[in-house]
Design an enzyme around this catalytic site. Structure first.
Site, mmCIF file in Angstrom:
data_model
loop_
_atom_site.group_PDB
_atom_site.id
_atom_site.type_symbol
_atom_site.label_atom_id
_atom_site.label_comp_id
_atom_site.label_asym_id
_atom_site.label_seq_id
_atom_site.Cartn_x
_atom_site.Cartn_y
_atom_site.Cartn_z
ATOM 1 N N HIS A 151 0.733 -1.146 0.237
ATOM 2 C CA HIS A 151 0.054 -0.208 -0.140
ATOM 3 C C HIS A 151 0.961 1.233 -0.159
ATOM 4 O O HIS A 151 0.293 2.185 -0.549
ATOM 5 C CB HIS A 151 -0.877 0.164 1.403
ATOM 6 C CG HIS A 151 -2.370 -0.712 1.219
ATOM 7 N ND1 HIS A 151 -3.264 -0.638 0.395
ATOM 8 C CD2 HIS A 151 -2.105 -2.080 1.962
ATOM 9 C CE1 HIS A 151 -4.163 -1.474 0.341
ATOM 10 N NE2 HIS A 151 -3.573 -2.351 1.412
ATOM 11 N N GLU A 192 -7.006 -2.833 -3.327
ATOM 12 C CA GLU A 192 -6.479 -4.056 -2.959
ATOM 13 C C GLU A 192 -6.273 -4.808 -4.116
ATOM 14 O O GLU A 192 -5.102 -5.621 -4.270
ATOM 15 C CB GLU A 192 -7.513 -4.657 -2.088
ATOM 16 C CG GLU A 192 -7.658 -4.138 -0.358
ATOM 17 C CD GLU A 192 -6.242 -4.181 0.016
ATOM 18 O OE1 GLU A 192 -6.290 -3.879 1.446
ATOM 19 O OE2 GLU A 192 -5.377 -4.829 -0.413
ATOM 20 N N SER A 211 1.683 -7.455 -3.321
ATOM 21 C CA SER A 211 2.395 -8.123 -1.982
ATOM 22 C C SER A 211 2.316 -9.561 -2.279
ATOM 23 O O SER A 211 2.639 -10.430 -1.426
ATOM 24 C CB SER A 211 1.811 -7.689 -0.854
ATOM 25 O OG SER A 211 0.524 -8.048 -0.709
HETATM 26 N N1 HBI Z 1 -8.124 -2.417 8.876
HETATM 27 N N2 HBI Z 1 -5.928 -2.219 9.491
HETATM 28 C C1 HBI Z 1 -6.639 -2.313 8.712
HETATM 29 N N3 HBI Z 1 -6.616 -2.249 7.354
HETATM 30 C C2 HBI Z 1 -7.401 -2.305 6.420
HETATM 31 O O1 HBI Z 1 -7.102 -2.282 4.986
HETATM 32 C C3 HBI Z 1 -8.595 -2.318 6.485
HETATM 33 C C4 HBI Z 1 -9.081 -2.489 7.723
HETATM 34 N N4 HBI Z 1 -10.533 -2.584 8.376
HETATM 35 C C5 HBI Z 1 -11.421 -2.472 7.294
HETATM 36 C C6 HBI Z 1 -11.021 -2.649 5.799
HETATM 37 N N5 HBI Z 1 -9.920 -2.506 5.554
HETATM 38 C C7 HBI Z 1 -11.815 -2.605 4.869
HETATM 39 O O2 HBI Z 1 -13.171 -3.351 5.294
HETATM 40 C C8 HBI Z 1 -12.361 -1.128 4.348
HETATM 41 O O3 HBI Z 1 -13.184 -1.311 3.176
HETATM 42 C C9 HBI Z 1 -13.099 -0.524 5.142
HETATM 43 FE FE FE Z 2 -4.643 -4.052 2.251
#
Ligand code: HBI
Ligand code: FE
Length: 291
Positions: A151, A192, A211
């Site tokens: 990311h 993603e 990744s």
């Molecule tokens: N928490 N640490 C972390 N990293 C993420 O990418 C992440 C998350 N919580 C929820 C989430 N992504 C996804 O559900 C988002 O679409 C909100």
């Molecule tokens: Fe991610």
């Protein structure tokens, strides 16, 4: 109630629904602050952890040419050291100068609203633990390699940097409208697992692909999955799987296309999509052309 929901309930935050199933949290959430952030526990890394990071970095960076987007390849060196897990504050010195973003430590996946609110403040949550050597090939929940390598380089790209903040702001509104699942599909199929069209062909810009050794080749060259142009309503109706290679990839023409999407008025779109059936991860709609 699984452990993640227990943690979220204990803190009063809504449990994370990440894809169709919650993932077992690995980190120690008791050390997190109320906003779920925690200091990067640098002293906790063992030599084995640093070696795992270095081996993952070497293997993955050798696979990028012809598969990863040019923006990602040119931004990757901004991560700094590759022989050891970088110190977040060292990455932040460069990142903050470049786009006003900073990475903050988190113990793992966090509930959606705290996640959105960090993004809205230009703070990207980076899990601070790393997978075990036996998980070298694959890990279902994001670890420091997924978050940092996958990311963070594109947060040095001003257009993605603006899109990610807009996504966080949009997420806070979506949470009020009960539309997090629909919005998370947009994140899933872009940030993603997104592909971008370049002169040499389709290239990966999504962190989940960048990744992953196997999915990087699979996503851009395998005849197996469907690849269709990103279209907001279609993408937000499309279900996704969190523990297999994607069966559908959505393709953008350029990064600006993502930022332009962010200017959509999502409320009526959520309303409209809420009345329509979801689309299966490998389903094609009548008349859809594969890229
Ligand atoms: N928490 N640490 C972390 N990293 C993420 O990418 C992440 C998350 N919580 C929820 C989430 N992504 C996804 O559900 C988002 O679409 C909100
Ligand atoms: Fe991610």
């Amino acid at each position: 109630m699984n452990k993640l929901q227990n943690i979220a309930t204990a803190t009063g935050a809504a449990p994370v629904v990440y894809g169709q199933s919650d993932r077992p949290p690995r980190g120690d959430y008791t050390r997190a602050h109320a906003d779920y952030t925690c200091a990067q526990n640098y002293a906790a890394y063992t030599e084995q952890d640093h070696d795992t990071y270095h081996r993952l970095y070497e293997r993955q960076s050798a696979l990028l040419a012809g598969r990863a987007s040019q923006e990602f390849i040119s931004a990757l060196p901004s991560l700094g050291v590759k022989q050891r897990i970088p110190r977040f504050e060292e990455v932040n010195q460069r990142l903050f100068k470049a786009t006003g973003w900073e990475i903050v430590g988190v113990p793992g996946l966090i509930p959606e609203v705290p996640f959105f609110s960090l993004l809205a403040q230009r703070k990207f949550p980076v899990t601070d633990w790393i997978r075990k050597p036996e998980e070298f090939e694959y890990i279902v929940e994001p670890d420091v390699f997924h978050d940092l390598f996958g990311h963070v380089p594109l947060l040095f790209n001003p257009v993605i940097a603006d899109f990610m903040q807009a996504y966080g702001q949009g997420g806070l509104k979506a949470a009020e409208l009960g539309a997090c699942e629909m919005l998370s599909r947009l994140y899933w199929y872009t940030i993603e697992f997104g592909l971008i069209r370049e002169s040499g062909g389709l290239r990966a810009y999504g962190a989940g692909i960048l990744s992953s050794a196997g999915e990087l080749e699979y996503s851009v060259h395998s005849p197996e999955p469907h690849r269709i142009p990103l279209q907001l309503a279609r993408t937000m109706r499309t279900l996704y799987k969190i523990d297999t290679y994607q069966q559908t990839y959505f393709v953008i023409d350029n990064m600006q296309q993502l930022l332009d999407l962010a200017n959509t008025d999502f409320a009526p779109l959520y309303e409209q999509l809420g009345q329509l059936p979801t689309i299966g991860a490998k389903q094609l709609l009548p008349g859809e052309q594969l890229l």
